[in-house]
Design a protein around this motif. Sequence first.
Motif, PDB file in Angstrom:
ATOM      1  N   ARG A 109      -7.002  -6.032  -2.999  1.00 42.57           N
ATOM      2  CA  ARG A 109      -6.206  -5.203  -3.905  1.00 42.57           C
ATOM      3  C   ARG A 109      -5.181  -6.024  -4.691  1.00 42.57           C
ATOM      4  O   ARG A 109      -4.313  -5.439  -5.353  1.00 42.57           O
ATOM      5  N   ASP A 128       4.897  -1.891   6.204  1.00 44.80           N
ATOM      6  CA  ASP A 128       3.616  -2.439   6.612  1.00 44.80           C
ATOM      7  C   ASP A 128       3.582  -2.412   8.132  1.00 44.80           C
ATOM      8  O   ASP A 128       4.424  -1.778   8.747  1.00 44.80           O
ATOM      9  N   ALA A 129       2.678  -3.180   8.717  1.00 43.88           N
ATOM     10  CA  ALA A 129       2.582  -3.162  10.170  1.00 43.88           C
ATOM     11  C   ALA A 129       3.641  -4.092  10.765  1.00 43.88           C
ATOM     12  O   ALA A 129       3.351  -5.057  11.467  1.00 43.88           O
ATOM     13  N   GLY A 179      -8.735  -7.737   4.339  1.00 44.08           N
ATOM     14  CA  GLY A 179      -9.027  -6.494   3.617  1.00 44.08           C
ATOM     15  C   GLY A 179      -8.084  -6.229   2.453  1.00 44.08           C
ATOM     16  O   GLY A 179      -8.507  -6.057   1.306  1.00 44.08           O
ATOM     17  N   SER A 180      -6.776  -6.230   2.744  1.00 39.95           N
ATOM     18  CA  SER A 180      -5.824  -5.846   1.701  1.00 39.95           C
ATOM     19  C   SER A 180      -5.793  -6.854   0.551  1.00 39.95           C
ATOM     20  O   SER A 180      -5.316  -6.543  -0.542  1.00 39.95           O
ATOM     21  N   ALA A 185       0.825  -1.211   0.000  1.00 36.04           N
ATOM     22  CA  ALA A 185       0.000   0.000   0.000  1.00 36.04           C
ATOM     23  C   ALA A 185       0.859   1.261   0.000  1.00 36.04           C
ATOM     24  O   ALA A 185       1.877   1.330   0.691  1.00 36.04           O
ATOM     25  N   GLN A 206     -15.694  -5.901   7.378  1.00 35.92           N
ATOM     26  CA  GLN A 206     -14.501  -5.608   6.578  1.00 35.92           C
ATOM     27  C   GLN A 206     -14.668  -4.378   5.682  1.00 35.92           C
ATOM     28  O   GLN A 206     -14.191  -4.377   4.545  1.00 35.92           O
ATOM     29  N   TYR A 224      -4.453   1.276   4.402  1.00 34.01           N
ATOM     30  CA  TYR A 224      -5.707   0.872   5.042  1.00 34.01           C
ATOM     31  C   TYR A 224      -5.366   0.536   6.489  1.00 34.01           C
ATOM     32  O   TYR A 224      -4.573  -0.367   6.750  1.00 34.01           O
ATOM     33  N   HIS A 270      -6.104  -3.136  13.628  1.00 28.97           N
ATOM     34  CA  HIS A 270      -7.255  -2.372  13.114  1.00 28.97           C
ATOM     35  C   HIS A 270      -8.184  -1.983  14.266  1.00 28.97           C
ATOM     36  O   HIS A 270      -8.716  -0.874  14.287  1.00 28.97           O
ATOM     37  N   SER A 297      -3.058  -8.105  12.385  1.00 27.96           N
ATOM     38  CA  SER A 297      -3.752  -6.958  11.787  1.00 27.96           C
ATOM     39  C   SER A 297      -5.125  -6.766  12.418  1.00 27.96           C
ATOM     40  O   SER A 297      -5.578  -5.635  12.573  1.00 27.96           O
TER      41      SER A 297
HETATM   42  C1  DP6 Z   1      -0.703  -2.247   7.267  1.00 25.02           C
HETATM   43  O1  DP6 Z   1      -5.461  -6.585   5.187  1.00 25.02           O
HETATM   44  O2  DP6 Z   1      -3.858  -7.619   6.839  1.00 25.02           O
HETATM   45  O3  DP6 Z   1      -0.787  -3.748   5.428  1.00 25.02           O
HETATM   46  O4  DP6 Z   1      -8.429  -6.947   6.908  1.00 25.02           O
HETATM   47  O5  DP6 Z   1      -7.650  -7.597   9.198  1.00 25.02           O
HETATM   48  O6  DP6 Z   1      -6.945  -8.957   7.206  1.00 25.02           O
HETATM   49  P1  DP6 Z   1      -7.324  -7.594   7.740  1.00 25.02           P
HETATM   50  O7  DP6 Z   1      -6.055  -6.662   7.621  1.00 25.02           O
HETATM   51  P2  DP6 Z   1      -4.892  -6.592   6.557  1.00 25.02           P
HETATM   52  O8  DP6 Z   1      -4.301  -5.140   6.899  1.00 25.02           O
HETATM   53  C2  DP6 Z   1      -3.239  -4.639   6.167  1.00 25.02           C
HETATM   54  C3  DP6 Z   1      -2.809  -3.360   6.692  1.00 25.02           C
HETATM   55  C4  DP6 Z   1      -1.547  -2.795   6.119  1.00 25.02           C
HETATM   56  C5  DP6 Z   1      -1.838  -1.612   5.187  1.00 25.02           C
HETATM   57  C6  DP6 Z   1      -2.403  -1.944   3.844  1.00 25.02           C
HETATM   58  O9  DP6 Z   1      -2.059  -2.986   3.260  1.00 25.02           O
HETATM   59  O10 DP6 Z   1      -3.180  -1.099   3.342  1.00 25.02           O
END
Ligand code: DP6
Length: 373
Positions: free
Chosen positions: A182, A326-327, A178-179, A29, A40, A33, A239, A235
């Motif tokens: 994409r 990332d995280a 979520g990610s 990203a 979600q 996100y 979140h 994650s």
């Molecule tokens: C920091 O998609 O792993 O990578 O929806 O709970 O499975 P869940 O979370 P996830 O979150 C990714 C967060 C990130 C930033 C991003 O990829 O946008």
Amino acid sequence: MTERHFIPKPYSANVESGTFSWSSPSNIALVKYWGKKKNQIPENPSISFTLNQCKTITKLSFSKKDLSTALKATDDFSFEVFLDGQKSDAFKPKIQTFFERVEVYLPFLKSYHFKIETENTFPHSSGIASSASGMSALALCLMSVEQRLLGGVEASGIEMTDDYFNKKASFLARLGSGSACRSLEGPLVVWGEHGSVEGSSDLFGVKYPYKVHDHFKNYQDTILLVDKGEKQVSSTVGHNLMHGHPFAQERFKQANKNISEIKSILETGDLDAFVKLVESEALTLHAMMMTSMPYFILMKPNTLQIINKIWAYRNETGSKVCFTLDAGANVHVLYPENEAENVLKFIKNELVAYCQNGHYICDVIGLGAENIL
Ligand code: DP6
């Protein structure tokens, strides 16, 4: 489009068994996100580069359950998971939750037994999350099953255009992680409704629909593996920390503003503005984690060493190299293709020393998932 669009019409074909395989990449990203609502739904729109080398390859074999046995179609999901050829129960809870979330959109799930065989092109213990590539590959396999149940590409008619197939696969992948929504297309995907991105939706990712300057063609991403261990904060936990976070609303506003800004950056090819926006996004993500309750520092000392080296290199050379995170502690080093030779030299000479066992992965932006016949 609403969720209801993804509930299929009754299946017309009687299918006993079959196999489908898809490969799907990871993504990184640029606008992050971080924070989600129920089901979600993201708190803010995000945009990512799709990667090319870091991917999951999943083979899904399915066979109709024998309704005469004790295991009735209505009983429960029946599936087994193999990772790199080894039976693996570690992923079962995540897939069970995924199946529960998507059952209403894939009403065949309880009628079949599934064998899910999956492998990643990147090492397990690289600290690179495989949920984006893994969930998107699985969602695509399930969409191939649904297409077969609707009578194949031709018979499934208007509802199963490529566009619908991709949207529903992304919609399902989002419900897994979520990610992951994409990861299906590339080179750039937007997820989350935003006024300046036509077609954007909270329900699925869409291929970025505007002109992108040649500077971003074949953009390079070298992933420096600073910490290959388990994620310190999952994650889901991360979140959740955005609920009631004192700076959350401002952060969501900022992400929306950054989507508008990156649109003009992508069009004009303004790499200085790109560097600022991307690095600020990465540091903001980490700042949100440092200022939540409980709080976390997900960078390691070597993450900071790398960031400082990148800044020094940029000052000395005028390079447009930048980082994102990332995280976790690993660093994605992003740079234009025409700098590849020099930046790779810099990475080898000055940054690899900060990687765990000297490990890094060279990737480049890619075009998304592929059906493997
Ligand atoms: C920091 O998609 O792993 O990578 O929806 O709970 O499975 P869940 O979370 P996830 O979150 C990714 C967060 C990130 C930033 C991003 O990829 O946008």
